[in-house]
Design a protein around this motif. Structure first.
Motif, PDB file in Angstrom:
ATOM      1  N   LEU A   3     -47.024  90.991  13.176  1.00 13.77           N
ATOM      2  CA  LEU A   3     -46.011  91.453  12.230  1.00 13.77           C
ATOM      3  C   LEU A   3     -46.615  91.815  10.872  1.00 13.77           C
ATOM      4  CD1 LEU A   3     -43.124  88.922  12.987  1.00 13.77           C
ATOM      5  CD2 LEU A   3     -43.198  91.349  13.570  1.00 13.77           C
ATOM      6  N   ARG A  17     -48.502  89.762   8.879  1.00 13.73           N
ATOM      7  CA  ARG A  17     -48.651  88.665   7.920  1.00 13.73           C
ATOM      8  C   ARG A  17     -50.119  88.258   7.825  1.00 13.73           C
ATOM      9  NH1 ARG A  17     -43.199  87.172   6.456  1.00 13.73           N
ATOM     10  NH2 ARG A  17     -44.301  85.836   4.984  1.00 13.73           N
ATOM     11  N   ASP A  57     -38.548  87.588   6.183  1.00 16.41           N
ATOM     12  CA  ASP A  57     -38.760  88.497   7.307  1.00 16.41           C
ATOM     13  C   ASP A  57     -37.903  88.054   8.490  1.00 16.41           C
ATOM     14  OD1 ASP A  57     -39.709  89.928   9.496  1.00 16.41           O
ATOM     15  OD2 ASP A  57     -41.743  90.016   8.694  1.00 16.41           O
ATOM     16  N   ARG A 109     -37.626  89.221  11.460  1.00 27.10           N
ATOM     17  CA  ARG A 109     -38.322  89.185  12.748  1.00 27.10           C
ATOM     18  C   ARG A 109     -39.135  87.903  12.886  1.00 27.10           C
ATOM     19  NH1 ARG A 109     -41.605  94.612  12.482  1.00 27.10           N
ATOM     20  NH2 ARG A 109     -41.900  93.753  10.389  1.00 27.10           N
ATOM     21  N   VAL A 150     -39.879  82.203   4.862  1.00 24.61           N
ATOM     22  CA  VAL A 150     -39.724  82.197   6.319  1.00 24.61           C
ATOM     23  C   VAL A 150     -39.540  80.766   6.822  1.00 24.61           C
ATOM     24  CG1 VAL A 150     -40.877  82.661   8.521  1.00 24.61           C
ATOM     25  CG2 VAL A 150     -41.001  84.337   6.668  1.00 24.61           C
TER      26      VAL A 150
END
Length: 311
Positions: free
Chosen positions: A87, A89, A225, A227, A287
């Motif tokens: 993703l 990160r 985020d 996702r 997150v």
């Protein structure tokens, strides 16, 4: 439906009561912090001491139980790390996100849910898992984070070992576990009045911690985020207990009590420690916080699912 109403809802109503008390101002932020400090630094360590000191270690410490549960936990960590990297990160964020995927709320949610579903006699497997949960997973998370922060160069082994040990053995819960092992293995007798006093304090651990957890969850906002948050929820609420169930039934042949303890513990949402770990390193905090909040709410449904699947 009976499992949802009789087993799950009372636990989450206590959490909701803490949330409402904090939301309405009945409990200030300072009061919530004090409540959680009492629970995590005093009452929960006492509960762990009582449980470990009287645990039948020969019966409870089954390698098959640990393999079934921790294979799921480490699979969550590995897939969470890889997913976060895919993703986009950075590695440090990915470690914190992976940590949230593997660190289930084994004590504050796992114990009361299992006890309400199957009775206190079914908790031996829970406490066996919990006895190595924080030391093992914190050691894994810290070592992975230090490697990520040093870009693969790594700290000197003695410095890394010292840092890991300091982080683990300054936790009151770990100290309570160690004291319980000391009494269990030594057979040291404690006078009846001491046990009675400890039982009074330990009896306050779960309800106090659940109520305080509700107040803490008020501070978390679902942001970050989406996702990554969805991935944490899927890995922690579905993959971890699912893999544990598969291994426990098809590979290791766990008995009914062991299977219940392992799967339900694995099915719990990430604990507050997932956020504390991210906060300690200053990475992926949004997150982690959002995952704790949303997964705790979402686990009402998934816990009911696992209760219907388990024997």
């Amino acid at each position: 439906m009976n499992a949802l109403l009789d087993v799950i809802m009372p636990v989450f109503l206590v959490i909701g009561g803490g949330w409402i008390a904090a939301r309405t101002g009945l409990l200030s932020d300072a009061a919530v912090d004090a409540l959680m400090r009492f629970a995590q630094s005093i009452a929960v360590p006492v509960l762990l001491f009582l449980s470990i000191s009287r645990l039948d270690l020969v019966a409870a410490y089954d390698p098959a139980l640990f393999a079934s549960f921790y294979a799921g936990a480490f699979a969550g960590f590995g897939l969470g790390f890889l997913g976060a990297r895919l993703l986009g990160r950075p590695a440090t964020d990915a470690v914190a996100i992976g940590f949230a995927c593997m660190f289930s709320n084994s004590l504050l949610l796992g114990v009361p849910i299992t006890e309400r579903a199957y009775g206190s006699a079914a908790l031996a497997g829970n406490f066996a898992i919990i006895s190595i949960h924080s030391p093992l997973l914190y050691a894994t998370g810290i070592m992975a984070m230090e490697l990520a922060r040093s870009h693969g160069q790594g700290l000197p082994a003695h410095r890394l070992a010292r840092q890991v040990l300091r982080a683990i053995f300054t936790q009151p819960m770990v100290l309570g576990i160690c004291a319980g092992f000391a009494v269990n293995l030594s057979g040291l007798p404690l006078p009846g009045f001491a046990w009675d006093a400890l039982k009074m304090v330990g009896g306050a651990a779960i309800p106090t911690a659940l109520f305080g957890l509700g107040g803490v969850l008020l501070r978390y906002r679902p942001e970050g985020d989406g996702r990554a948050i969805a991935m944490v929820m899927a890995l922690s609420l579905l993959l971890h207990p699912g893999l544990t169930y598969l291994l426990g039934t098809r590979v290791f042949g766990l008995d009914t009590d062991q299977l219940r303890s392992a799967v339900l513990t694995g099915a719990m949402a990430p604990g507050v420690n997932a956020y504390l770990f991210a906060h300690m390193y200053g990475v992926a905090k949004r997150v982690a916080a959002s995952s704790v909040l949303l997964a705790t709410a979402g686990s009402i449904g998934t816990i009911w699912l696992w209760l219907t699947i388990l024997p």
